[in-house]
Design a protein around this motif. Structure first.
Motif, PDB file in Angstrom:
ATOM      1  N   TYR A  76       0.867  -1.175   0.000  1.00 57.50           N
ATOM      2  CA  TYR A  76       0.000   0.000   0.000  1.00 57.50           C
ATOM      3  C   TYR A  76       0.906   1.228   0.000  1.00 57.50           C
ATOM      4  N   GLN A  77       0.956   1.905  -1.128  1.00 57.92           N
ATOM      5  CA  GLN A  77       1.943   2.953  -1.359  1.00 57.92           C
ATOM      6  C   GLN A  77       1.399   4.306  -0.923  1.00 57.92           C
ATOM      7  N   PHE A  78       1.947   4.855   0.159  1.00 59.32           N
ATOM      8  CA  PHE A  78       1.493   6.136   0.685  1.00 59.32           C
ATOM      9  C   PHE A  78       2.372   7.283   0.175  1.00 59.32           C
ATOM     10  N   PHE A  79       2.709   7.245  -1.074  1.00 63.99           N
ATOM     11  CA  PHE A  79       3.432   8.334  -1.720  1.00 63.99           C
ATOM     12  C   PHE A  79       3.119   8.275  -3.207  1.00 63.99           C
ATOM     13  N   GLY A  80       3.391   9.364  -3.891  1.00 59.51           N
ATOM     14  CA  GLY A  80       3.131   9.413  -5.316  1.00 59.51           C
ATOM     15  C   GLY A  80       3.942  10.510  -5.971  1.00 59.51           C
ATOM     16  N   GLN A  81       3.838  10.572  -7.282  1.00 61.50           N
ATOM     17  CA  GLN A  81       4.606  11.561  -8.031  1.00 61.50           C
ATOM     18  C   GLN A  81       3.863  12.880  -8.072  1.00 61.50           C
ATOM     19  N   ASP A  82       4.561  13.939  -7.724  1.00 63.89           N
ATOM     20  CA  ASP A  82       3.985  15.282  -7.753  1.00 63.89           C
ATOM     21  C   ASP A  82       4.047  15.813  -9.184  1.00 63.89           C
ATOM     22  N   ASP A  83       2.882  16.212  -9.714  1.00 66.56           N
ATOM     23  CA  ASP A  83       2.835  16.688 -11.099  1.00 66.56           C
ATOM     24  C   ASP A  83       3.631  17.971 -11.303  1.00 66.56           C
ATOM     25  N   SER A  84       3.801  18.747 -10.249  1.00 65.86           N
ATOM     26  CA  SER A  84       4.469  20.034 -10.401  1.00 65.86           C
ATOM     27  C   SER A  84       5.978  19.908 -10.590  1.00 65.86           C
ATOM     28  N   ASP A  85       6.600  18.932  -9.905  1.00 63.29           N
ATOM     29  CA  ASP A  85       8.054  18.804 -10.015  1.00 63.29           C
ATOM     30  C   ASP A  85       8.530  17.416 -10.430  1.00 63.29           C
ATOM     31  N   GLY A  86       7.581  16.466 -10.592  1.00 64.58           N
ATOM     32  CA  GLY A  86       7.941  15.121 -11.031  1.00 64.58           C
ATOM     33  C   GLY A  86       8.621  14.282  -9.970  1.00 64.58           C
ATOM     34  N   GLN A  87       8.707  14.797  -8.729  1.00 67.26           N
ATOM     35  CA  GLN A  87       9.367  14.073  -7.655  1.00 67.26           C
ATOM     36  C   GLN A  87       8.368  13.228  -6.864  1.00 67.26           C
ATOM     37  N   LEU A  88       8.887  12.198  -6.176  1.00 67.69           N
ATOM     38  CA  LEU A  88       8.050  11.375  -5.313  1.00 67.69           C
ATOM     39  C   LEU A  88       7.917  12.042  -3.949  1.00 67.69           C
ATOM     40  N   HIS A  89       6.687  12.149  -3.484  1.00 68.59           N
ATOM     41  CA  HIS A  89       6.426  12.785  -2.194  1.00 68.59           C
ATOM     42  C   HIS A  89       5.468  11.916  -1.385  1.00 68.59           C
ATOM     43  N   GLU A  90       5.674  11.887  -0.071  1.00 62.92           N
ATOM     44  CA  GLU A  90       4.753  11.188   0.812  1.00 62.92           C
ATOM     45  C   GLU A  90       3.399  11.896   0.796  1.00 62.92           C
ATOM     46  N   PHE A  91       2.310  11.086   0.925  1.00 59.10           N
ATOM     47  CA  PHE A  91       0.995  11.677   1.092  1.00 59.10           C
ATOM     48  C   PHE A  91       0.938  12.377   2.444  1.00 59.10           C
ATOM     49  N   ASN A  92       0.192  13.447   2.491  1.00 62.83           N
ATOM     50  CA  ASN A  92       0.010  14.185   3.743  1.00 62.83           C
ATOM     51  C   ASN A  92      -1.036  13.487   4.591  1.00 62.83           C
ATOM     52  N   SER A  93      -0.750  13.273   5.842  1.00 64.97           N
ATOM     53  CA  SER A  93      -1.666  12.528   6.710  1.00 64.97           C
ATOM     54  C   SER A  93      -2.789  13.374   7.270  1.00 64.97           C
ATOM     55  N   ASP A  94      -2.908  14.649   6.843  1.00 63.27           N
ATOM     56  CA  ASP A  94      -4.025  15.447   7.359  1.00 63.27           C
ATOM     57  C   ASP A  94      -5.305  15.079   6.617  1.00 63.27           C
ATOM     58  N   TYR A 108      -4.070  10.166   0.417  1.00 59.01           N
ATOM     59  CA  TYR A 108      -3.794   9.463   1.677  1.00 59.01           C
ATOM     60  C   TYR A 108      -5.014   8.653   2.109  1.00 59.01           C
ATOM     61  N   TRP A 109      -6.169   9.271   2.077  1.00 58.94           N
ATOM     62  CA  TRP A 109      -7.369   8.596   2.575  1.00 58.94           C
ATOM     63  C   TRP A 109      -7.842   7.499   1.634  1.00 58.94           C
ATOM     64  N   THR A 110      -7.622   7.675   0.354  1.00 59.61           N
ATOM     65  CA  THR A 110      -7.949   6.594  -0.581  1.00 59.61           C
ATOM     66  C   THR A 110      -7.124   5.351  -0.276  1.00 59.61           C
ATOM     67  N   MET A 111      -5.816   5.545  -0.045  1.00 59.49           N
ATOM     68  CA  MET A 111      -4.948   4.414   0.252  1.00 59.49           C
ATOM     69  C   MET A 111      -5.266   3.830   1.627  1.00 59.49           C
ATOM     70  N   LEU A 112      -5.570   4.675   2.599  1.00 55.73           N
ATOM     71  CA  LEU A 112      -5.911   4.177   3.932  1.00 55.73           C
ATOM     72  C   LEU A 112      -7.187   3.337   3.887  1.00 55.73           C
ATOM     73  N   ASN A 113      -8.173   3.801   3.159  1.00 56.76           N
ATOM     74  CA  ASN A 113      -9.427   3.038   3.051  1.00 56.76           C
ATOM     75  C   ASN A 113      -9.199   1.699   2.359  1.00 56.76           C
ATOM     76  N   ARG A 114      -8.297   1.691   1.387  1.00 55.28           N
ATOM     77  CA  ARG A 114      -7.968   0.428   0.723  1.00 55.28           C
ATOM     78  C   ARG A 114      -7.317  -0.539   1.717  1.00 55.28           C
ATOM     79  N   LEU A 115      -6.402  -0.031   2.508  1.00 57.85           N
ATOM     80  CA  LEU A 115      -5.731  -0.846   3.518  1.00 57.85           C
ATOM     81  C   LEU A 115      -6.733  -1.371   4.539  1.00 57.85           C
TER      82      LEU A 115
END
Length: 530
Positions: free
Chosen positions: A140-158, A164-171
């Motif tokens: 369950y991958q809690f990070f993704g590619q940011d369209d603005s800079d192309g870098q991988l960033h962790e999802f924000n837990s807020d 973040y919540w889509t992945m949490l609900n899947r888990l």
């Protein structure tokens, strides 16, 4: 053995430190939310073991953690760069896999009891440090590619980060289904977690090298739809979200999805063995194809996407009951693809659809609907009495400019007790093309009128007759023909094709005898003229 806990959360303490100095770190919040959501879904309070929450002052640290990990039904490791470098975390993984599993976990097809949460992407030099027993789990991958800079960033837990919540609900959904299967399934002996149970003494945490990875095959939650496992092929990163949407839909409907582990790409023979083993257990395979070619085995030039599609086609040829669905984004054509390898692959797919397979270029929602239709087809209607049950449908395909020229043909076929459905090709909106594909699936015979159109137009429609099986057609055509009509031209005089059994030429007034063989063929199937 008794199981005291539902879930053991394995993590590195460094990953729970908030960079903003907040009281609750990332792991704290995941723990709290997982506990609340899963408890509500199951209807009883979950028992979750986590270092720092379950220890009392007089506990012996190593013994307590060992007891917690070996008496927990499920393991949730939080993967990060720190985690894979932690000897202690590796030992927790090893101890969990070395412990005796609950009896239900030994049933054929039961899924892994490990739910790998990937908090932070691993740098390339650290990927080989990931514990061997869980290395190939997709997780369950809690990070993704940011369209603005192309870098991988962790999802924000807020509360505002939808990803973040889509992945949490899947888990939560997957954990809930597995706990229900382990604790409450009528097909299993109860394994209920006992709050007051005293765990048996356990040895010190063992080294990872002594562990053999457990089987990670998938089971349908609560035994639902157990006979309908789905092979959801690994795809490229540009379609990862679409694959997750399909996976979620299937899981929510109670279907099991394979593969759960990443395909091994070190050697082609390992890749093939893994794919074949999973396909053999499934009733349907789904392949998402986009613009990227994707990863290849180290000793083969074909992409994993292409290999899976080819092996599924082979499996379908050997097992007529096996079904395949191939999906591409709407509007995708080979000309839009820059990678020549992928361009060739897409062109081949669009021109090579065999029985038992469908190629869809629709929305992802339409794909999900079609998968469910394939897995749970509506019962065939009981044959109705009366003359209408015997009528055959003829699909008459022509240009809009030829409407008056095909009218005598339509009237004649109608008098022969056939239902004539006319397609006046005048450009294709999505709605009209859906109607066209529906007729290709359902009509019994087809007649292409070669009038105002040119030969490429005719051949395009003949190709559509072949592609009908890719749109879901199940039965062979009773009869197909090309009617070459006015206006006369050398191109029409020279027209020949093996794609249909009948080519009729008549540049003057309509003569019913022209359609004699075609009509006889259709009427023979419906039991003669009514």
């Amino acid at each position: 053995m008794p199981f005291t806990y539902d879930i053991f959360i394995s993590y590195a303490h460094l990953d729970d430190r908030s960079p903003f100095g907040d009281e609750k770190g990332w792991i704290d919040l995941l723990h709290d939310r997982l506990s609340v959501l899963a408890s509500q879904a199951i209807g009883s309070e979950l028992r979750i073991w986590r270092d720092g929450h379950n220890l009392q002052g007089n506990d012996e640290l190593q013994g307590a953690i060992g007891a917690g990990v070996t008496t927990s039904l499920l393991l949730v490791p939080i993967i990060s760069p720190r985690y894979v470098q932690s000897d202690w975390c590796n030992r927790e993984i090893a101890a969990f896999h070395a412990a005796e599993p609950p009896p239900q976990a030994g049933a054929p097809g039961f899924r892994s009891r490990v739910f790998k949460v990937i908090k932070t992407p691993l740098p390339a030099p650290l990927k080989n440090l990931e514990p061997e027993p869980i290395r190939n789990l997709i997780g369950y991958q809690f990070f993704g590619q940011d369209d603005s800079d192309g870098q991988l960033h962790e999802f924000n837990s807020d509360a505002k980060d939808k990803s973040y919540w889509t992945m949490l609900n899947r888990l939560v959904s997957d954990i809930t289904n597995t706990l229900i299967e382990l604790k409450y399934s009528s097909s299993s002996q109860p394994t209920g977690v006992t709050a007051n149970a005293v765990p048996a003494p356990v040895p010190s945490l063992v080294a990872p090298a002594t562990v053999t990875p457990v089987t990670t095959a998938l089971a349908a939650p609560n035994g639902a739809n157990a006979a309908k496992l789905v092979y959801l092929a690994e795809t490229t990163s540009d379609l990862a979200k679409e694959r997750e949407l399909v996976r979620d839909e299937l899981r929510q409907r109670g279907y099991a999805v394979l593969p759960e582990e990443k395909l091994p790409l070190e050697e082609m023979k390992q890749t093939e063995a893994a794919v074949r083993a999973a396909l053999a257990r499934c009733a349907l395979s789904v392949h998402l194809v986009g613009t990227r070619y994707g990863s290849t085995p180290e000793d083969d030039a074909r992409s994993a996407v292409r290999i899976q599609e080819q092996l599924a086609a082979e499996h379908g040829a050997a097992d007529p009951a096996f079904l395949r669905l191939l999906w591409m984004p709407q509007g995708l054509t080979a000309t839009e693809i820059s990678d020549e390898r992928q361009k060739t692959f897409v062109s081949e797919l669009q021109n090579r659809i065999t029985a038992g397979a469908e190629l869809l270029q629709t929305s992802i929602e339409d794909l999900k609907t079609r998968i469910v239709e394939k897995l749970s087809p509506p019962p065939r209607a009981t044959a109705r009495g009366g003359r209408h049950s015997k009528l055959k449908q003829v699909y008459l395909i022509c240009e809009n400019a030829d409407r008056s020229l095909v009218r005598p043909i339509k009237e004649y076929l109608f008098k022969q007790n056939m239902e004539v459905i006319t397609w006046l090709d005048q450009g294709g909106t999505d709605t009209l093309m859906d109607y066209h594909r529906k007729n290709l699936r359902e009509c019994d015979a087809a007649l292409v009128y070669f009038g105002s159109g040119d030969e490429p137009w005719v051949r395009k429609n003949l190709e559509d007759l072949e592609k009908a099986y890719g749109y879901g057609r199940e039965n062979d055509w009773l009869a197909n023909a090309v009617y070459v009509g006015a206006p006369e031209s050398e191109q029409k005089e020279d027209f020949l094709t093996h794609l249909v059994p009948y080519v009729i030429r008549n540049f003057s007034a309509f003569d019913p005898n022209d359609l004699h063989d075609f009509v006889d063929r259709v009427q023979a199937a419906q039991g003669g003229q009514q």
